[in-house]
Design a protein around this motif. Structure first.
Motif, PDB file in Angstrom:
ATOM      1  N   MET A  24      38.266  -1.946   7.307  1.00  0.00           N
ATOM      2  CA  MET A  24      38.961  -2.857   8.219  1.00  0.00           C
ATOM      3  C   MET A  24      38.047  -3.558   9.206  1.00  0.00           C
ATOM      4  SD  MET A  24      42.601  -1.632   8.786  1.00  0.00           S
ATOM      5  CE  MET A  24      43.639  -0.886   7.598  1.00  0.00           C
ATOM      6  N   GLY A  25      36.786  -3.345   9.156  1.00  0.00           N
ATOM      7  CA  GLY A  25      35.866  -3.983  10.090  1.00  0.00           C
ATOM      8  C   GLY A  25      34.814  -2.989  10.541  1.00  0.00           C
ATOM      9  N   ARG A  26      34.053  -3.376  11.519  1.00  0.00           N
ATOM     10  CA  ARG A  26      32.957  -2.535  11.996  1.00  0.00           C
ATOM     11  C   ARG A  26      33.458  -1.265  12.668  1.00  0.00           C
ATOM     12  NH1 ARG A  26      28.058  -5.722  12.272  1.00  0.00           N
ATOM     13  NH2 ARG A  26      28.576  -7.859  11.775  1.00  0.00           N
ATOM     14  N   ASP A  27      34.688  -1.245  13.129  1.00  0.00           N
ATOM     15  CA  ASP A  27      35.227  -0.084  13.823  1.00  0.00           C
ATOM     16  C   ASP A  27      35.762   0.978  12.871  1.00  0.00           C
ATOM     17  OD1 ASP A  27      34.616  -1.475  16.075  1.00  0.00           O
ATOM     18  OD2 ASP A  27      36.670  -2.132  16.476  1.00  0.00           O
ATOM     19  N   ASP A  28      35.836   0.680  11.591  1.00  0.00           N
ATOM     20  CA  ASP A  28      36.368   1.655  10.632  1.00  0.00           C
ATOM     21  C   ASP A  28      35.433   2.855  10.568  1.00  0.00           C
ATOM     22  OD1 ASP A  28      37.184   3.098   8.360  1.00  0.00           O
ATOM     23  OD2 ASP A  28      37.999   1.292   7.438  1.00  0.00           O
ATOM     24  N   PRO A  29      35.924   4.058  10.847  1.00  0.00           N
ATOM     25  CA  PRO A  29      35.057   5.234  10.872  1.00  0.00           C
ATOM     26  C   PRO A  29      34.502   5.621   9.497  1.00  0.00           C
ATOM     27  CG  PRO A  29      37.358   5.853  11.170  1.00  0.00           C
ATOM     28  CD  PRO A  29      37.306   4.366  11.202  1.00  0.00           C
ATOM     29  N   MET A  30      35.104   5.127   8.434  1.00  0.00           N
ATOM     30  CA  MET A  30      34.628   5.461   7.092  1.00  0.00           C
ATOM     31  C   MET A  30      33.447   4.583   6.665  1.00  0.00           C
ATOM     32  SD  MET A  30      36.314   8.023   5.864  1.00  0.00           S
ATOM     33  CE  MET A  30      36.288   7.962   4.087  1.00  0.00           C
ATOM     34  N   ALA A  31      33.296   3.402   7.264  1.00  0.00           N
ATOM     35  CA  ALA A  31      32.250   2.459   6.843  1.00  0.00           C
ATOM     36  C   ALA A  31      30.841   3.060   6.916  1.00  0.00           C
ATOM     37  CB  ALA A  31      32.337   1.166   7.641  1.00  0.00           C
ATOM     38  N   PRO A  32      30.420   3.702   8.025  1.00  0.00           N
ATOM     39  CA  PRO A  32      29.063   4.266   8.049  1.00  0.00           C
ATOM     40  C   PRO A  32      28.862   5.361   7.002  1.00  0.00           C
ATOM     41  CG  PRO A  32      30.007   4.232  10.263  1.00  0.00           C
ATOM     42  CD  PRO A  32      31.084   3.834   9.310  1.00  0.00           C
ATOM     43  N   LEU A  33      29.886   6.174   6.788  1.00  0.00           N
ATOM     44  CA  LEU A  33      29.781   7.248   5.796  1.00  0.00           C
ATOM     45  C   LEU A  33      29.698   6.677   4.384  1.00  0.00           C
ATOM     46  CD1 LEU A  33      29.667  10.261   5.238  1.00  0.00           C
ATOM     47  CD2 LEU A  33      32.167  10.323   5.373  1.00  0.00           C
ATOM     48  N   LEU A  34      30.472   5.641   4.117  1.00  0.00           N
ATOM     49  CA  LEU A  34      30.413   4.983   2.806  1.00  0.00           C
ATOM     50  C   LEU A  34      29.032   4.379   2.565  1.00  0.00           C
ATOM     51  CD1 LEU A  34      33.921   3.312   2.808  1.00  0.00           C
ATOM     52  CD2 LEU A  34      33.059   4.850   1.029  1.00  0.00           C
ATOM     53  N   ARG A  35      28.483   3.685   3.582  1.00  0.00           N
ATOM     54  CA  ARG A  35      27.141   3.101   3.444  1.00  0.00           C
ATOM     55  C   ARG A  35      26.110   4.197   3.196  1.00  0.00           C
ATOM     56  NH1 ARG A  35      28.594   0.460   7.915  1.00  0.00           N
ATOM     57  NH2 ARG A  35      29.517  -1.562   7.532  1.00  0.00           N
ATOM     58  N   ARG A  36      26.218   5.276   3.953  1.00  0.00           N
ATOM     59  CA  ARG A  36      25.283   6.401   3.816  1.00  0.00           C
ATOM     60  C   ARG A  36      25.322   6.969   2.397  1.00  0.00           C
ATOM     61  NH1 ARG A  36      26.319  11.651   7.567  1.00  0.00           N
ATOM     62  NH2 ARG A  36      25.106  13.112   6.358  1.00  0.00           N
ATOM     63  N   LYS A  37      26.510   7.134   1.852  1.00  0.00           N
ATOM     64  CA  LYS A  37      26.656   7.651   0.480  1.00  0.00           C
ATOM     65  C   LYS A  37      26.045   6.694  -0.542  1.00  0.00           C
ATOM     66  CE  LYS A  37      28.863  11.536   0.042  1.00  0.00           C
ATOM     67  NZ  LYS A  37      28.384  12.657  -0.731  1.00  0.00           N
ATOM     68  N   SER A  91      39.264  10.512   2.774  1.00  0.00           N
ATOM     69  CA  SER A  91      39.077  11.313   3.990  1.00  0.00           C
ATOM     70  C   SER A  91      37.586  11.622   4.130  1.00  0.00           C
ATOM     71  CB  SER A  91      39.870  12.617   3.900  1.00  0.00           C
ATOM     72  OG  SER A  91      39.276  13.506   2.965  1.00  0.00           O
ATOM     73  N   PRO A  92      37.103  11.846   5.354  1.00  0.00           N
ATOM     74  CA  PRO A  92      35.672  12.112   5.535  1.00  0.00           C
ATOM     75  C   PRO A  92      35.159  13.319   4.742  1.00  0.00           C
ATOM     76  CG  PRO A  92      36.674  11.566   7.629  1.00  0.00           C
ATOM     77  CD  PRO A  92      37.793  11.684   6.635  1.00  0.00           C
ATOM     78  N   ARG A  93      35.897  14.408   4.717  1.00  0.00           N
ATOM     79  CA  ARG A  93      35.433  15.590   3.977  1.00  0.00           C
ATOM     80  C   ARG A  93      35.392  15.344   2.473  1.00  0.00           C
ATOM     81  NH1 ARG A  93      38.150  20.875   6.934  1.00  0.00           N
ATOM     82  NH2 ARG A  93      36.872  20.771   8.825  1.00  0.00           N
ATOM     83  N   GLY A  94      36.404  14.687   1.945  1.00  0.00           N
ATOM     84  CA  GLY A  94      36.420  14.382   0.511  1.00  0.00           C
ATOM     85  C   GLY A  94      35.268  13.476   0.126  1.00  0.00           C
ATOM     86  N   LEU A  95      35.027  12.446   0.936  1.00  0.00           N
ATOM     87  CA  LEU A  95      33.924  11.527   0.678  1.00  0.00           C
ATOM     88  C   LEU A  95      32.582  12.241   0.792  1.00  0.00           C
ATOM     89  CD1 LEU A  95      32.899   8.707   0.083  1.00  0.00           C
ATOM     90  CD2 LEU A  95      33.127   8.175   2.523  1.00  0.00           C
ATOM     91  N   ALA A  96      32.459  13.139   1.775  1.00  0.00           N
ATOM     92  CA  ALA A  96      31.203  13.875   1.969  1.00  0.00           C
ATOM     93  C   ALA A  96      30.877  14.735   0.749  1.00  0.00           C
ATOM     94  CB  ALA A  96      31.292  14.748   3.212  1.00  0.00           C
ATOM     95  N   LEU A  97      31.886  15.320   0.117  1.00  0.00           N
ATOM     96  CA  LEU A  97      31.645  16.208  -1.025  1.00  0.00           C
ATOM     97  C   LEU A  97      31.378  15.454  -2.332  1.00  0.00           C
ATOM     98  CD1 LEU A  97      34.299  18.965  -0.287  1.00  0.00           C
ATOM     99  CD2 LEU A  97      31.811  19.238  -0.249  1.00  0.00           C
TER     100      LEU A  97
END
Length: 180
Positions: A24-37, A91-97
């Motif tokens: 949804m934009g720069r404020d989306d908390p999943m965006a940094p984790l997605l980029r990192r992955k 979800s952050p945990r699912g994406l992390a795994l």
């Protein structure tokens, strides 16, 4: 392999790229984790992924920090039935795994500013491994030792004598439009 490094199938990578595009934009908390992955990923075909890597639809056993082990199925979308069985990659945990190998840990920032460590203990089921095993079995046993899946069901007129239509003496057997 660095702590962030993961192994993604081409399908899993495509899903993550679409998720990143839909953030949804720069404020989306999943965006940094997605980029990192995505940036730390080694990309492989589904036939080449190791059986100890957590892929989409894998059933995994993991622990958060030093807590008790949990078992979940990594799913694409949130699924609520049966409750507690699925862990969506949205979800952050699912994406992390996703993409993590057995024994590997992943440090995940939490909303309150702290960091939790997820450790993948075991991949209990991986669809790519099962698919490879099924294909390998099919190559060894071409028929698979099974009966054919289709069964011929004969019609009601099977075995009955057919009415024969004799041709006219001139060889022309079309009764014409009046027969219609």
């Amino acid at each position: 392999m660095s702590q962030d490094a993961c192994i993604l199938t081409t399908k899993d990578l495509t899903i993550l790229e679409v998720m990143l595009d839909r953030c949804m934009g720069r404020d989306d908390p999943m965006a940094p984790l997605l980029r990192r992955k995505i940036e730390s990923a080694l990309i492989v075909f589904r036939d080449d992924v190791s059986e100890i890597v957590a892929t989409l639809n894998s059933r995994v056993r993991f622990a958060v920090d030093d807590g008790h082990a949990q078992t979940r199925v990594l799913s694409h979308d949130p699924m609520h039935h049966p409750n507690g069985l699925f862990l969506p990659i949205t979800s952050p945990r699912g994406l992390a795994l996703l993409g993590v190998s057995e024994g590997q840990s992943f440090r995940l920032p939490v909303n309150d500013g702290s960091v939790e460590t997820l450790r993948l203990e075991k991949v209990l089921y991986q669809p790519e491994k099962t698919r490879r095993e099924r294909e390998r079995t099919a190559m060894v046993e071409p028929s698979g030792g099974r009966r054919p899946q289709l069964k011929l069901i004969r019609g009601a007129h099977y075995g009955r004598a057919h009415a024969s239509v004799a041709a006219e003496p001139d060889g022309y057997d079309d009764p014409g439009p009046s027969a219609a």
